[in-house]
Design a protein around this motif. Structure first.
Motif, short mmCIF file in Angstrom:
data_model
loop_
_atom_site.label_atom_id
_atom_site.label_comp_id
_atom_site.label_asym_id
_atom_site.label_seq_id
_atom_site.Cartn_x
_atom_site.Cartn_y
_atom_site.Cartn_z
N ASN A 108 0.84 -1.20 0.00
CA ASN A 108 0.00 0.00 0.00
C ASN A 108 0.88 1.24 0.00
OD1 ASN A 108 -2.86 1.16 0.49
ND2 ASN A 108 -1.57 2.21 1.98
N ARG A 109 0.62 2.15 -0.95
CA ARG A 109 1.37 3.40 -1.03
C ARG A 109 0.46 4.62 -1.01
NH1 ARG A 109 6.65 3.83 -2.98
NH2 ARG A 109 7.78 1.87 -3.02
N GLY A 110 -0.83 4.40 -0.90
CA GLY A 110 -1.77 5.50 -0.99
C GLY A 110 -2.19 6.07 0.35
N PHE A 111 -2.88 7.18 0.28
CA PHE A 111 -3.43 7.86 1.44
C PHE A 111 -4.90 7.52 1.59
CE2 PHE A 111 -5.94 11.69 2.61
CZ PHE A 111 -5.56 11.80 3.95
N ASN A 112 -5.31 7.20 2.82
CA ASN A 112 -6.73 7.04 3.12
C ASN A 112 -7.34 5.82 2.43
OD1 ASN A 112 -8.91 8.04 4.63
ND2 ASN A 112 -9.76 9.12 2.87
N ASN A 113 -6.57 4.74 2.33
CA ASN A 113 -7.08 3.53 1.71
C ASN A 113 -7.74 2.62 2.75
OD1 ASN A 113 -6.31 4.34 -0.82
ND2 ASN A 113 -4.41 3.18 -0.85
N TYR A 114 -8.61 1.75 2.25
CA TYR A 114 -9.48 0.96 3.12
C TYR A 114 -9.55 -0.48 2.62
CZ TYR A 114 -13.92 -0.38 5.46
OH TYR A 114 -14.89 -0.98 6.21
N ASP A 140 2.86 -1.52 4.29
CA ASP A 140 2.11 -0.27 4.18
C ASP A 140 3.04 0.93 4.25
OD1 ASP A 140 0.21 1.68 4.07
OD2 ASP A 140 -1.15 0.68 5.47
N LYS A 141 3.25 1.56 3.10
CA LYS A 141 4.07 2.76 3.01
C LYS A 141 3.21 4.03 2.94
CE LYS A 141 7.95 2.29 0.59
NZ LYS A 141 8.94 1.93 1.63
N GLY A 142 1.91 3.85 3.08
CA GLY A 142 0.99 4.99 3.05
C GLY A 142 0.67 5.47 4.45
N THR A 143 -0.46 6.15 4.58
CA THR A 143 -0.94 6.56 5.89
C THR A 143 -2.46 6.66 5.87
OG1 THR A 143 -0.63 8.11 7.72
CG2 THR A 143 -0.81 9.07 5.52
N HIS A 144 -3.05 6.65 7.07
CA HIS A 144 -4.51 6.65 7.25
C HIS A 144 -5.14 5.42 6.59
CE1 HIS A 144 -5.16 11.15 8.44
NE2 HIS A 144 -4.19 10.57 9.13
N TYR A 159 2.81 -8.35 8.96
CA TYR A 159 2.33 -6.98 8.73
C TYR A 159 3.48 -6.02 8.97
CZ TYR A 159 0.25 -2.42 9.57
OH TYR A 159 -0.01 -1.09 9.54
N TYR A 160 3.70 -5.11 8.02
CA TYR A 160 4.85 -4.21 8.07
C TYR A 160 4.38 -2.78 7.83
CZ TYR A 160 9.51 -2.38 6.72
OH TYR A 160 10.68 -1.66 6.61
N SER A 161 4.36 -1.96 8.87
CA SER A 161 4.00 -0.54 8.72
C SER A 161 5.27 0.23 8.37
CB SER A 161 3.37 0.00 10.01
OG SER A 161 4.21 -0.22 11.13
N ASP A 162 5.45 0.48 7.10
CA ASP A 162 6.73 0.97 6.58
C ASP A 162 6.68 2.45 6.22
OD1 ASP A 162 9.33 0.93 5.63
OD2 ASP A 162 8.82 0.00 3.71
N ASN A 163 6.31 3.27 7.19
CA ASN A 163 6.26 4.72 7.01
C ASN A 163 6.49 5.33 8.38
OD1 ASN A 163 5.51 7.43 6.82
ND2 ASN A 163 3.82 7.05 5.42
N GLU A 164 7.54 6.12 8.52
CA GLU A 164 7.94 6.61 9.84
C GLU A 164 6.88 7.47 10.50
OE1 GLU A 164 10.70 5.24 11.08
OE2 GLU A 164 10.81 4.26 9.13
N GLU A 165 6.00 8.10 9.74
CA GLU A 165 5.01 9.00 10.32
C GLU A 165 3.57 8.58 10.01
OE1 GLU A 165 5.95 12.98 9.15
OE2 GLU A 165 7.85 13.00 10.23
N CYS A 166 3.37 7.30 9.80
CA CYS A 166 2.04 6.82 9.41
C CYS A 166 1.09 6.73 10.60
CB CYS A 166 2.14 5.47 8.72
SG CYS A 166 2.72 4.13 9.79
N GLN A 167 -0.20 6.73 10.28
CA GLN A 167 -1.27 6.46 11.23
C GLN A 167 -2.20 5.43 10.58
OE1 GLN A 167 -2.78 10.53 11.76
NE2 GLN A 167 -1.98 10.50 13.85
N HIS A 168 -2.39 4.31 11.26
CA HIS A 168 -3.23 3.23 10.73
C HIS A 168 -4.18 2.72 11.81
CE1 HIS A 168 -0.66 3.41 7.29
NE2 HIS A 168 0.34 2.75 7.83
N TYR A 169 -5.26 2.08 11.36
CA TYR A 169 -6.27 1.58 12.30
C TYR A 169 -6.77 0.21 11.85
CZ TYR A 169 -10.70 1.53 14.97
OH TYR A 169 -11.73 1.20 15.80
N PHE A 170 -6.78 -0.75 12.78
CA PHE A 170 -7.28 -2.09 12.54
C PHE A 170 -8.47 -2.35 13.45
CE2 PHE A 170 -3.21 -2.51 10.64
CZ PHE A 170 -3.16 -3.69 9.91
N LEU A 171 -9.50 -2.98 12.90
CA LEU A 171 -10.66 -3.37 13.70
C LEU A 171 -11.06 -4.80 13.35
CD1 LEU A 171 -12.92 -2.54 15.72
CD2 LEU A 171 -14.29 -1.89 13.73
#
Length: 355
Positions: A108-114, A140-144, A159-171
């Motif tokens: 994932n490289r985009g913003f606000n993806n779902y 995930d190199k994106g955010t939100h 699972y790899y959150s690969d963006n130093e300033e990302c914000q992600h949410y799992f439910l």
């Protein structure tokens, strides 16, 4: 009269919302159709403020073979499966290319993806891959990014959150693995997720390590809230530090097999750093009883036992109060976004008979 007009306008706008969503429907079980849909969404949603594009995926087995790093580079893209266990996107990388940044099913490289109601499976031959078997499901190199009822099946670095300033949410999602299988940077909130530790080796020997954060550009790190850890074979620890200033808290966690959690609870030997903020609060057994130790003071070191860092890993009530969605995501309301997207996807799936 004005009130009636405003009410009528509201109903009209809601109706337009339900029928004006941009949707791409994948041909059932056709992996080329899936790839084409992703490419089309990437093209349509190049701009950060592009209107939402939905990719609807019927239940089926979408086998990417040895293909890796399928990019979702568009912004405001929603990838919706028909059901968690019925919609499966799988790859099986050649173990010769094994690596944390080389094997992902999706990148994932985009913003606000779902992402919703699907399984990502990395079938790299883990037990025959030698010392390393890094096989990522979502890099995930994106955010939100929001993952709602997403299941990830792999072993190491799932699972790899690969963006130093990302914000992600799992439910209500599910993540399987053995070593460092939730790893990376940023602030990531996991709510009501099932964490499943697989066998560390074929005979079940060895130990599992769930998470390895490298928090650098964000203040909170990984937050596990009301999650459940399922473990049947190999013993395990909550996690260890990767590098920089790793942060992770486990709050209201249910341990189905608490006897499998090693006494240190966290691995005291960090990869590239000893200093960390690792905490737990109100841990429970399967019956809901609080089994949190009153204290758990550890001496964290590097692998060569240098740079000792002594810390208490049990949170106080005052510390725990700081961890709320509104505090962690001060300028983003992922739970509200999720509810809207789930409502829209439900209408689209009904419209295209994918319920």
């Amino acid at each position: 009269m004005i009130r009636f007009f405003l009410l009528l306008l509201t109903f009209v706008l809601m109706a337009l919302e339900s029928y004006a969503q941009r949707a791409i429907v994948v041909e059932k079980g056709n992996v080329e159709s899936l790839l084409s849909a992703i490419e089309k969404a990437n093209e349509l949603n190049k701009d950060r403020d592009a209107e939402r594009t939905f990719i609807l995926i019927p239940d089926g087995y979408y086998d990417l073979g040895e293909r890796v790093l399928t990019r979702v580079s568009g912004h405001n893209v929603a990838i919706i499966g028909q059901s968690v266990k019925g919609t499966i996107i799988r790859n099986a990388p050649d173990k010769k290319i094994e690596g944390i940044s080389r094997t992902a099913v999706l990148q994932n490289r985009g913003f606000n993806n779902y992402y919703q109601d699907l399984t990502l499976k990395n079938d790299l031959d883990y037990y025959n891959a030698g010392d390393d078997g890094r096989a990522v499901c979502l890099q995930d190199k994106g955010t939100h990014t929001i993952c709602n009822r997403v299941r990830m099946l792999s072993y190491q670095d799932t699972y790899y959150s690969d963006n130093e300033e990302c914000q992600h949410y799992f439910l209500d999602s599910e993540i399987h693995g053995t070593v460092d299988f939730i790893c990376g940077a940023g602030d990531v909130w996991f709510e009501r997720c099932l964490i499943v530790t697989e066998k560390r080796s074929l005979d079940g020997s060895g130990r599992n390590i769930i998470m390895a954060p490298r928090t650098s550009g964000t203040p909170w790190g990984y937050v596990f809230s009301h999650c459940t850890i399922k473990n049947d074979v190999s013993v395990y620890q909550y996690g260890r530090g990767w590098h920089t200033t790793p942060r992770c808290v486990w709050m209201y966690t249910t341990l189905l097999t608490p006897e499998k959690l090693l006494p240190t609870r966290f691995d005291p030997e960090g990869l590239k750093v000893s200093n960390n903020y690792f905490k737990e609060y109100h841990t429970m057994d399967a019956q809901g009883r609080d089994i949190t130790p009153k204290t758990n003071v550890l001496t964290f070191t590097l692998r060569d036992h240098t740079h000792p860092f002594v810390a208490e890993t049990i949170m106080t009530k005052e510390e725990a109060k700081q961890y709320t969605l509104k505090r962690v995501f001060a300028d983003w309301r992922p739970a509200k976004v999720l509810k809207k997207l789930e409502r829209q996807s439900r209408k689209l799936r009904k419209q295209y008979k994918l319920n």
